[in-house]
Scaffold this active site. Structure first.
Site, short mmCIF file in Angstrom:
data_model
loop_
_atom_site.label_atom_id
_atom_site.label_comp_id
_atom_site.label_asym_id
_atom_site.label_seq_id
_atom_site.Cartn_x
_atom_site.Cartn_y
_atom_site.Cartn_z
N PRO A 145 0.81 -1.22 0.00
CG PRO A 145 -0.15 -1.12 2.11
CD PRO A 145 0.62 -2.01 1.21
CD GLU A 146 2.98 2.99 -4.29
OE1 GLU A 146 3.14 4.16 -4.66
OE2 GLU A 146 3.21 2.01 -5.01
CG HIS A 164 -2.41 -14.86 7.22
ND1 HIS A 164 -1.22 -15.54 7.45
CD2 HIS A 164 -2.92 -15.38 6.08
CE1 HIS A 164 -1.05 -16.42 6.47
NE2 HIS A 164 -2.06 -16.35 5.64
NE ARG A 196 5.73 -11.12 1.75
CZ ARG A 196 6.39 -10.64 0.71
NH1 ARG A 196 5.73 -10.04 -0.26
NH2 ARG A 196 7.70 -10.77 0.63
NE ARG A 210 18.01 14.90 -0.07
CZ ARG A 210 17.21 15.89 0.36
NH1 ARG A 210 17.27 17.09 -0.19
NH2 ARG A 210 16.34 15.68 1.32
#
Ligand code: ZN
Length: 274
Positions: free
Chosen positions: A2-3, A92, A111, A150
């Site tokens: 997820p973003e 889970h 996970r 940067r």
């Protein structure tokens, strides 16, 4: 994974079900899910706290409680669901918060990379995060200066949460294509006009992602369908929506990266004339 738009979608979906509810008890099924505090202290302190708000910072969900903040980071596979009625824990499930006789908040995470924090003040956990790309602070001129401070390739820099918060692999590829910038371009080779375009493109893809309830890739979201509108992500060998050239896939910093070799040319380094 997820973003920003997916976490925002989860915040919106949980808000009406959670705000105003009181946490009666906590069942920690996998103790390492908890970053802080200890399991005993977590269970004792969270009991009786009311949920007053839910917000997002970067990819964190921030549940504001009566006297603490409960933070979740979903990482690769975490998910948060409110379940009504009788419930048998699933394999889970890592944390179950009892909200009333027949309602529970379930944190499930196949996970096991997801993490949960219970803290008085979340500022310490958020201190290393870059600005929010949908906030007023994120402007073309801020981005131009930050890129030039940067000397890194664009793709890994945009994924760096300390540079800018909330972007992941999908939305970075989409934003770079919309901005017509090559993912390997050096950050300090981007001119002001390109920085402005990149700023707008990042906002645009994130806003579209939120509007479409996120992308459902390797993940069951809340009916999100942004995956059906990708410009480049996961479309290797298929035509670029702008020019028809075949989309290419390369690996940058272990992340699959999709781009159009015609639209996204590498910016040339310009050296100051003395
Ligand atoms: Zn193209």
């Amino acid at each position: 994974m997820p973003e920003l738009p997916e976490v925002e979608t989860i915040v919106h979906s949980l808000f009406p079900a959670l705000v105003g509810k009181t946490i009666l008890s906590a069942d920690l099924l996998w103790p390492r899910t908890l970053a802080v505090p200890s399991p005993a202290s977590f269970k004792k302190n969270i009991r009786g706290q009311q949920i007053s708000s839910i917000t997002r910072r970067a990819k964190f969900l921030d549940l504001e409680l009566s006297s603490s903040h409960l933070l979740f980071h979903l990482r690769m596979s975490g998910d948060l669901l409110v379940v009504l009625g009788g419930y048998q824990p699933a394999v889970h499930d890592r944390l179950i918060l009892q909200l009333s006789e027949d309602s529970r908040l379930i944190f499930s995470d196949p996970r096991k990379f997801g993490r949960v924090w219970l803290v008085k003040d979340p500022a310490g956990i958020f201190q290393d995060l870059g600005p929010e790309p949908l906030s007023e602070n994120f402007t073309g001129s801020w981005l131009f200066n930050a890129l030039h401070a940067r000397h890194r390739q664009l793709k890994p820099l945009l994924l760096d949460q300390a540079f800018l918060a909330g972007l992941g692999n999908i939305y970075t590829d989409e934003a770079l294509h919309l901005a017509k910038l090559h993912p390997l371009s050096r950050s300090d080779s981007i001119n002001r006009k390109q920085a402005e375009r990149l700023c707008q493109s990042i906002r645009e893809v994130l806003e579209e992602g939120i509007r479409r309830n996120g992308a459902s890739i390797d993940w069951v979201y809340r009916g999100g369908d942004f995956q059906n509108h990708f410009r480049v992500y996961g479309r290797e060998g298929q035509p670029c929506p702008v020019c028809g050239t075949k989309i290419e896939r390369i690996t940058i910093g272990q992340r699959g990266t999709h781009f159009c070799p015609h639209c996204q040319l590498r910016a040339k380094m310009r050296y100051p004339v003395k």
